[in-house]
Design a protein around this motif. Structure first.
Motif, PDB file in Angstrom:
ATOM      1  N   ARG A   1      33.944  17.465  33.840  1.00  0.00           N
ATOM      2  CA  ARG A   1      33.850  18.478  34.881  1.00  0.00           C
ATOM      3  C   ARG A   1      34.500  17.986  36.170  1.00  0.00           C
ATOM      4  O   ARG A   1      35.237  18.721  36.815  1.00  0.00           O
ATOM      5  CB  ARG A   1      32.390  18.833  35.125  1.00  0.00           C
ATOM      6  N   LYS A   2      34.184  16.763  36.551  1.00  0.00           N
ATOM      7  CA  LYS A   2      34.725  16.231  37.790  1.00  0.00           C
ATOM      8  C   LYS A   2      36.250  16.138  37.732  1.00  0.00           C
ATOM      9  O   LYS A   2      36.938  16.527  38.672  1.00  0.00           O
ATOM     10  CB  LYS A   2      34.131  14.847  38.062  1.00  0.00           C
ATOM     11  N   ASN A   3      36.790  15.650  36.615  1.00  0.00           N
ATOM     12  CA  ASN A   3      38.245  15.561  36.431  1.00  0.00           C
ATOM     13  C   ASN A   3      38.900  16.932  36.511  1.00  0.00           C
ATOM     14  O   ASN A   3      39.948  17.094  37.124  1.00  0.00           O
ATOM     15  CB  ASN A   3      38.562  14.950  35.066  1.00  0.00           C
TER      16      ASN A   3
END
Length: 70
Positions: A1-3
């Motif tokens: 998700r962060k990427n």
């Protein structure tokens, strides 16, 4: 998700649901973010290629899609 969020530089919220190791559902909050994600078509997440495709009501995660980009 962060990427994913870092690569797309979204301006508002996003919902990401995990179907399987091969499928995720991404729902953005506005048209600008939708266009940002949709125009990418392909991304690399943790050294893995991710193809962006529109969801359809008859989507079945167990079946490979017959659609290809031309």
């Amino acid at each position: 998700r962060k990427n994913f969020i870092l690569q797309t530089q979204l301006s508002r919220g996003v919902k990401i649901a995990h179907f399987s190791s091969r499928h995720a559902y991404i729902d953005v909050d506005n048209e600008l973010d939708y266009n940002m994600v949709w125009t990418k078509q392909r991304m690399s997440i943790a050294s893995q290629l991710m193809r962006i495709q529109a969801w359809t009501p008859n989507f079945k995660p167990a079946e490979e899609t017959p659609l290809v980009t031309i």
